[in-house]
Design a protein around this motif. Structure first.
Motif, PDB file in Angstrom:
ATOM      1  N   TYR A  59      -6.593 -32.168  -6.290  1.00 56.49           N
ATOM      2  CA  TYR A  59      -5.418 -31.929  -7.133  1.00 56.49           C
ATOM      3  C   TYR A  59      -4.297 -32.924  -6.827  1.00 56.49           C
ATOM      4  O   TYR A  59      -3.381 -33.063  -7.608  1.00 56.49           O
ATOM      5  N   ASP A  60      -4.357 -33.598  -5.673  1.00 55.30           N
ATOM      6  CA  ASP A  60      -3.299 -34.527  -5.266  1.00 55.30           C
ATOM      7  C   ASP A  60      -3.934 -35.740  -4.583  1.00 55.30           C
ATOM      8  O   ASP A  60      -4.304 -35.666  -3.407  1.00 55.30           O
ATOM      9  N   ARG A  61      -4.058 -36.837  -5.315  1.00 55.24           N
ATOM     10  CA  ARG A  61      -4.693 -38.045  -4.777  1.00 55.24           C
ATOM     11  C   ARG A  61      -3.850 -38.714  -3.695  1.00 55.24           C
ATOM     12  O   ARG A  61      -4.382 -39.496  -2.897  1.00 55.24           O
ATOM     13  N   LYS A  62      -2.563 -38.449  -3.615  1.00 59.62           N
ATOM     14  CA  LYS A  62      -1.757 -39.031  -2.536  1.00 59.62           C
ATOM     15  C   LYS A  62      -2.170 -38.449  -1.188  1.00 59.62           C
ATOM     16  O   LYS A  62      -2.174 -39.143  -0.178  1.00 59.62           O
ATOM     17  N   LEU A  63      -2.512 -37.164  -1.152  1.00 59.02           N
ATOM     18  CA  LEU A  63      -2.869 -36.501   0.100  1.00 59.02           C
ATOM     19  C   LEU A  63      -4.374 -36.416   0.327  1.00 59.02           C
ATOM     20  O   LEU A  63      -4.828 -36.176   1.449  1.00 59.02           O
ATOM     21  N   VAL A  64      -5.153 -36.595  -0.738  1.00 60.47           N
ATOM     22  CA  VAL A  64      -6.616 -36.579  -0.655  1.00 60.47           C
ATOM     23  C   VAL A  64      -7.121 -37.807  -1.423  1.00 60.47           C
ATOM     24  O   VAL A  64      -7.470 -37.734  -2.589  1.00 60.47           O
ATOM     25  N   PRO A  65      -7.141 -38.972  -0.757  1.00 62.78           N
ATOM     26  CA  PRO A  65      -7.483 -40.235  -1.422  1.00 62.78           C
ATOM     27  C   PRO A  65      -8.917 -40.292  -1.954  1.00 62.78           C
ATOM     28  O   PRO A  65      -9.780 -39.504  -1.550  1.00 62.78           O
ATOM     29  N   GLN A  66      -9.137 -41.257  -2.832  1.00 66.62           N
ATOM     30  CA  GLN A  66     -10.473 -41.521  -3.375  1.00 66.62           C
ATOM     31  C   GLN A  66     -11.459 -41.680  -2.221  1.00 66.62           C
ATOM     32  O   GLN A  66     -11.161 -42.342  -1.234  1.00 66.62           O
ATOM     33  N   GLY A  67     -12.616 -41.052  -2.332  1.00 67.48           N
ATOM     34  CA  GLY A  67     -13.650 -41.130  -1.296  1.00 67.48           C
ATOM     35  C   GLY A  67     -13.575 -40.029  -0.259  1.00 67.48           C
ATOM     36  O   GLY A  67     -14.491 -39.880   0.547  1.00 67.48           O
ATOM     37  N   ALA A  68     -12.503 -39.240  -0.251  1.00 70.11           N
ATOM     38  CA  ALA A  68     -12.386 -38.142   0.709  1.00 70.11           C
ATOM     39  C   ALA A  68     -13.463 -37.099   0.422  1.00 70.11           C
ATOM     40  O   ALA A  68     -13.849 -36.885  -0.728  1.00 70.11           O
ATOM     41  N   GLN A  69     -13.939 -36.462   1.472  1.00 77.56           N
ATOM     42  CA  GLN A  69     -14.963 -35.434   1.319  1.00 77.56           C
ATOM     43  C   GLN A  69     -14.747 -34.319   2.314  1.00 77.56           C
ATOM     44  O   GLN A  69     -14.028 -34.472   3.307  1.00 77.56           O
ATOM     45  N   GLY A  70     -15.374 -33.186   2.034  1.00 72.25           N
ATOM     46  CA  GLY A  70     -15.224 -32.036   2.916  1.00 72.25           C
ATOM     47  C   GLY A  70     -16.468 -31.173   2.909  1.00 72.25           C
ATOM     48  O   GLY A  70     -17.312 -31.265   2.014  1.00 72.25           O
ATOM     49  N   SER A  71     -16.541 -30.322   3.920  1.00 71.40           N
ATOM     50  CA  SER A  71     -17.648 -29.387   4.070  1.00 71.40           C
ATOM     51  C   SER A  71     -17.115 -28.117   4.715  1.00 71.40           C
ATOM     52  O   SER A  71     -16.436 -28.178   5.744  1.00 71.40           O
ATOM     53  N   ALA A  72     -17.412 -26.974   4.103  1.00 69.06           N
ATOM     54  CA  ALA A  72     -16.992 -25.676   4.641  1.00 69.06           C
ATOM     55  C   ALA A  72     -18.208 -24.771   4.765  1.00 69.06           C
ATOM     56  O   ALA A  72     -19.071 -24.756   3.881  1.00 69.06           O
ATOM     57  N   HIS A  73     -18.263 -24.028   5.856  1.00 67.25           N
ATOM     58  CA  HIS A  73     -19.366 -23.102   6.094  1.00 67.25           C
ATOM     59  C   HIS A  73     -18.809 -21.794   6.641  1.00 67.25           C
ATOM     60  O   HIS A  73     -17.924 -21.801   7.503  1.00 67.25           O
ATOM     61  N   VAL A  74     -19.337 -20.689   6.123  1.00 67.93           N
ATOM     62  CA  VAL A  74     -18.932 -19.353   6.544  1.00 67.93           C
ATOM     63  C   VAL A  74     -20.194 -18.584   6.893  1.00 67.93           C
ATOM     64  O   VAL A  74     -21.163 -18.593   6.123  1.00 67.93           O
ATOM     65  N   GLU A  75     -20.193 -17.929   8.046  1.00 67.75           N
ATOM     66  CA  GLU A  75     -21.291 -17.039   8.416  1.00 67.75           C
ATOM     67  C   GLU A  75     -20.692 -15.726   8.889  1.00 67.75           C
ATOM     68  O   GLU A  75     -19.815 -15.705   9.757  1.00 67.75           O
ATOM     69  N   SER A  76     -21.178 -14.645   8.301  1.00 66.80           N
ATOM     70  CA  SER A  76     -20.642 -13.324   8.605  1.00 66.80           C
ATOM     71  C   SER A  76     -21.789 -12.397   8.974  1.00 66.80           C
ATOM     72  O   SER A  76     -22.675 -12.139   8.154  1.00 66.80           O
ATOM     73  N   ALA A  77     -21.775 -11.909  10.220  1.00 72.85           N
ATOM     74  CA  ALA A  77     -22.819 -11.011  10.718  1.00 72.85           C
ATOM     75  C   ALA A  77     -22.377 -10.415  12.041  1.00 72.85           C
ATOM     76  O   ALA A  77     -21.530 -10.973  12.741  1.00 72.85           O
ATOM     77  N   ASP A  78     -22.957  -9.285  12.393  1.00 76.08           N
ATOM     78  CA  ASP A  78     -22.755  -8.666  13.704  1.00 76.08           C
ATOM     79  C   ASP A  78     -21.285  -8.499  14.058  1.00 76.08           C
ATOM     80  O   ASP A  78     -20.864  -8.772  15.182  1.00 76.08           O
ATOM     81  N   GLY A  79     -20.482  -8.069  13.093  1.00 77.39           N
ATOM     82  CA  GLY A  79     -19.084  -7.757  13.367  1.00 77.39           C
ATOM     83  C   GLY A  79     -18.147  -8.941  13.393  1.00 77.39           C
ATOM     84  O   GLY A  79     -16.969  -8.784  13.701  1.00 77.39           O
ATOM     85  N   GLN A  80     -18.631 -10.139  13.066  1.00 78.20           N
ATOM     86  CA  GLN A  80     -17.769 -11.320  13.101  1.00 78.20           C
ATOM     87  C   GLN A  80     -17.999 -12.199  11.884  1.00 78.20           C
ATOM     88  O   GLN A  80     -19.097 -12.234  11.329  1.00 78.20           O
TER      89      GLN A  80
END
Length: 190
Positions: A59-80
């Protein structure tokens, strides 16, 4: 090459606990919370931030330039619930906020909805997932959080949103982190 470096950062991020301020705010683990289950829920979202693909959108190329990438992972089990975020190609040496949100990313920043909350109406790192991070000189950053509750299978978070500022931890604007600058849509992983 970006992909191997991002993979290395992702692997090392999964071994880290939440940053010290979040550990203090969340307090010690008191064992499994209500709704604990042994059936794991896994969510994932990743990609290069583009202006057109809502799987990883900018949404904002000044703060997230062309070529920027990300990865998010969530695991939910055993009370956490454990959440990790890895980014590359953002502005160097800069602090960003990041949170899980209730809906998938959309073409407009607000389409991801409000922060995902374990306890409705409770704005804190104990009820929400806060993943603030500071990028290094190359624009890479990572963060992880551990919460002592499991995700509700009927109400899973839909995205991880990166914000322009660090999350405010006190005062009337607690939990806010400025404009939404990028978003990763989370999908259930079998």
């Amino acid at each position: 090459m970006r992909v191997p470096a991002l993979l290395f950062i992702m692997l090392t991020a999964s071994c880290a606990g939440p940053p010290a301020p979040l550990q203090q705010a969340m307090g010690p683990s008191e064992g499994p919370s209500e709704g604990a289950t042994s059936a794991a829920i896994r969510l994932s979202g990743e990609g290069e931030f583009t202006a057109s693909d809502t799987a990883a959108i900018v949404y904002d190329r000044k703060l997230v330039p062309q070529g920027a990438q990300g990865s998010a992972h969530v695991e939910s089990a055993d009370g956490q619930t454990r959440t990790s975020l890895v980014v590359e190609g953002l502005r160097p040496n800069r602090r960003y906020g990041a949170h899980l949100h209730v809906k998938p990313c959309g073409k407009k920043p607000d389409e991801a909805g409000p922060h995902y909350q374990h306890k409705a109406g409770e704005i804190s790192p104990a009820s929400e997932v806060w993943l603030d991070f500071t990028t290094n000189a190359e624009g890479a950053g990572r963060s992880s959080a551990r919460n002592d509750w499991v995700l509700d299978p009927a109400k899973l978070p839909g995205s991880l949103v990166i914000h322009a500022k660090a999350t405010k931890t006190s005062g009337p604007e607690v939990g806010t982190a400025g404009d939404r600058v990028a978003c990763l849509t989370l999908k259930k992983v079998s």
